[in-house]
Design an enzyme around this catalytic site. Structure first.
Site, PDB file in Angstrom:
ATOM      1  N   VAL A 153       0.703  -0.834   0.061  1.00  0.00           N
ATOM      2  CA  VAL A 153       0.340  -0.201   0.212  1.00  0.00           C
ATOM      3  C   VAL A 153       0.892   1.438   0.161  1.00  0.00           C
ATOM      4  O   VAL A 153       0.505   1.812  -0.321  1.00  0.00           O
ATOM      5  CB  VAL A 153      -1.020  -0.121   1.700  1.00  0.00           C
ATOM      6  CG1 VAL A 153      -1.508   1.457   1.466  1.00  0.00           C
ATOM      7  CG2 VAL A 153      -2.182  -1.283   1.128  1.00  0.00           C
ATOM      8  N   HIS A 186     -28.891   9.414  -9.666  1.00  0.00           N
ATOM      9  CA  HIS A 186     -28.211   9.362 -11.581  1.00  0.00           C
ATOM     10  C   HIS A 186     -27.614  10.379 -11.859  1.00  0.00           C
ATOM     11  O   HIS A 186     -28.022  11.661 -10.942  1.00  0.00           O
ATOM     12  CB  HIS A 186     -28.550   8.579 -12.208  1.00  0.00           C
ATOM     13  CG  HIS A 186     -28.301   8.842 -13.707  1.00  0.00           C
ATOM     14  ND1 HIS A 186     -27.380   8.048 -13.812  1.00  0.00           N
ATOM     15  CD2 HIS A 186     -28.548  10.117 -14.601  1.00  0.00           C
ATOM     16  CE1 HIS A 186     -26.745   8.680 -15.668  1.00  0.00           C
ATOM     17  NE2 HIS A 186     -28.126   8.952 -15.642  1.00  0.00           N
ATOM     18  N   ALA A 188      -5.347   2.853  11.238  1.00  0.00           N
ATOM     19  CA  ALA A 188      -5.815   3.659  12.102  1.00  0.00           C
ATOM     20  C   ALA A 188      -7.230   2.965  12.432  1.00  0.00           C
ATOM     21  O   ALA A 188      -7.390   3.261  13.779  1.00  0.00           O
ATOM     22  CB  ALA A 188      -5.705   5.167  11.761  1.00  0.00           C
ATOM     23  N   VAL A 229      16.068  -7.970  -4.023  1.00  0.00           N
ATOM     24  CA  VAL A 229      17.404  -6.753  -4.094  1.00  0.00           C
ATOM     25  C   VAL A 229      17.826  -7.502  -3.556  1.00  0.00           C
ATOM     26  O   VAL A 229      18.338  -7.726  -2.153  1.00  0.00           O
ATOM     27  CB  VAL A 229      16.675  -5.614  -3.532  1.00  0.00           C
ATOM     28  CG1 VAL A 229      17.136  -4.229  -2.816  1.00  0.00           C
ATOM     29  CG2 VAL A 229      15.314  -5.249  -3.931  1.00  0.00           C
TER      30      VAL A 229
END
Length: 464
Positions: free
Chosen positions: A179, A438, A314, A233
């Site tokens: 994220v 709509h 949170a 990596v």
């Protein structure tokens, strides 16, 4: 004589200050211990500053493309310091609000780093404080893997990216496609930065729905962001620029960059939190708790990012804090934590809640899926938004909604209504009976329900 409280809370983040205020509302004397700014990571170095920058870059992209909407403007320039000045203004305003709430609820704020000496004594500096109950809500910090070279100048975490004047750069390698990684990739790409994401697992957003990951991967690549998955990596070296050496698909590769952002996850802020003779039975720094959030030591509770096996969000920390405080003082726990929505603030936004089809299959639950493609949604066409969809999952027999995945504009706002539906076991017919206005993005929820029923109005009939 030490000060006496009915509750001492360690940490003034979303778990800590919410728990403290709830306890004060129940009529208890409360103190909060905080060694940094009130509001915790979310407000000061996480959710709020990130979303402020995302809002700015979304406006930037709209202005840059507004000629196609019939609006002509002059040359658009980015004022990076001013962006971060605005971010700081937002953070300061919200932090001041929390400080005012603590004061209004007569909660003492003790500045410093706390150590729990026993189940009823907390030490801060040279002072000790007595408490009937203790709530640990100290949050988390960015993890740093043991990769050689991550201590070089130019290698940063999300903390450095969001504090002060941020990090201005022309190119960036992001280690981690979760994220945090994809949100920063979106921000910096919009600012004209060349961005490369390196993810160790087989796809970005590995904990999300597979279709979401695949869709976002295509969108990012279409925008020019390089994405390497299944990549490891090896090291970072300093030459004229930083050099990131990695292996992808058994091929050794190297990317040169000014900045490396490490975003592989977060670890619990629990180091030295208890005296040496106390045992919270921590695992990798995380604290096990029971269903009331009480730890292995009676009278000591923990919520939020420090909880073993928990969800580091949170809103989860806040809900857990309310339940923990109510439980410790003999009140009924009011929050339903069986159904937690997750949100990602990329463009388009991503949100999900409840069960996935794969999880249902593992549990032997037969399901029905309904899907709406957002390219047929009027509001999406007006907004010139990227490809997206809304997908709902229903139990086949009862027709109860089990979960949802949204990848579209305003997904993070719309998920709340679906969360209510999942939490309350609403059925397909109950959801279908609601009239949706709509043109709105939320119309597509109705289309997804109709699709599950076998008759979406604004989609071609399915081939039989």
């Amino acid at each position: 004589m030490s000060e006496k409280y009915e509750l001492i809370v360690l940490g003034a983040g979303p778990g800590g200050y919410v728990g403290a205020i709830k306890a004060a509302q129940l009529g208890h004397r409360v103190a909060v211990v905080e060694n940094r700014d009130v509001g915790g990571t979310c407000l000061n170095r996480g959710c709020i500053p990130t979303k402020t920058l995302i809002h700015t870059t979304e406006l930037l992209e709209e202005v840059q493309s507004c000629e196609r909407l019939g609006i002509r403007v002059g040359q658009v320039a980015v004022d990076f310091p001013q962006m971060h000045e605005r971010k700081s203004e937002v953070v300061t305003q919200l932090r001041t609000g929390i400080e005012s709430l603590l004061k209004a609820n007569k909660i003492d704020v003790i500045r410093g780093t706390a150590k729990i000496l026993n189940a009823h004594i907390v030490q801060v500096g040279g002072d000790t404080y007595e408490a009937e109950k203790i709530l640990i809500a100290t949050g988390s910090k960015p993890m740093c893997p043991p990769i050689p070279g991550l201590d070089l100048p130019g290698v940063v975490t999300s903390d450095e990216m969001l504090e002060g004047q941020g990090v201005e750069t022309k190119n960036m390698v992001i280690i981690g496609g979760g994220v945090i990684g994809v949100e920063f990739a979106s921000i910096y790409h919009a600012l004209g930065c060349e961005v490369t994401i390196i993810e160790a697992l087989e796809r970005i957003l590995p904990n999300m729905d597979r279709e979401i990951s695949q869709n976002l991967n295509m969108i990012l690549k279409k925008r020019g962001i390089k994405v390497y998955t299944g990549a490891r990596v090896e090291r970072v070296e300093q030459g004229e620029t930083l050099q990131v050496f990695f292996t992808a698909k058994e091929k050794a590769q190297c990317v040169e960059t000014e900045t490396v952002l490490v975003s592989i996850g977060r670890s619990a802020n629990t180091e030295n939190i208890v005296a040496g003779d106390m045992d919270l039975q921590m695992q990798r720094g995380f604290i096990p708790v029971d269903h009331t959030y009480e730890t292995s030591i009676k009278g000591i509770y923990a919520v939020g990012d420090v909880v073993l096996g928990g969800t580091q969000l949170a809103h989860v920390a806040s809900a857990q804090a309310v339940n923990a405080v109510c439980s410790m003082f003999g009140e009924k726990m009011p929050m339903n934590l069986s159904c937690i929505p997750s949100c990602i603030y990329t463009s388009p936004e991503i949100a999900s809640v409840g069960m996935t089809a794969e999880e249902a299959k593992e549990k032997g639950i037969e399901t029905i899926t309904g899907k709406a493609i957002m390219s047929a949604n009027g509001k999406t066409v007006i907004a010139r938004a990227d490809r997206g969809f809304i997908r709902l999952l229903f139990e086949k027999e009862s027709k109860r909604v089990l979960g949802a995945v949204l990848m579209c504009c305003r997904a993070t706002d719309m998920i709340t209504g679906i969360t209510d539906a999942v939490a309350n076991g609403l059925t397909m017919s109950q959801l279908a009976a609601t009239v949706r206005p709509h043109p709105t993005f939320s119309e597509a929820i109705g289309e997804a329900i109709e699709d599950a029923e076998g008759g979406a109005i604004h989609a071609a009939p399915k081939r039989k």
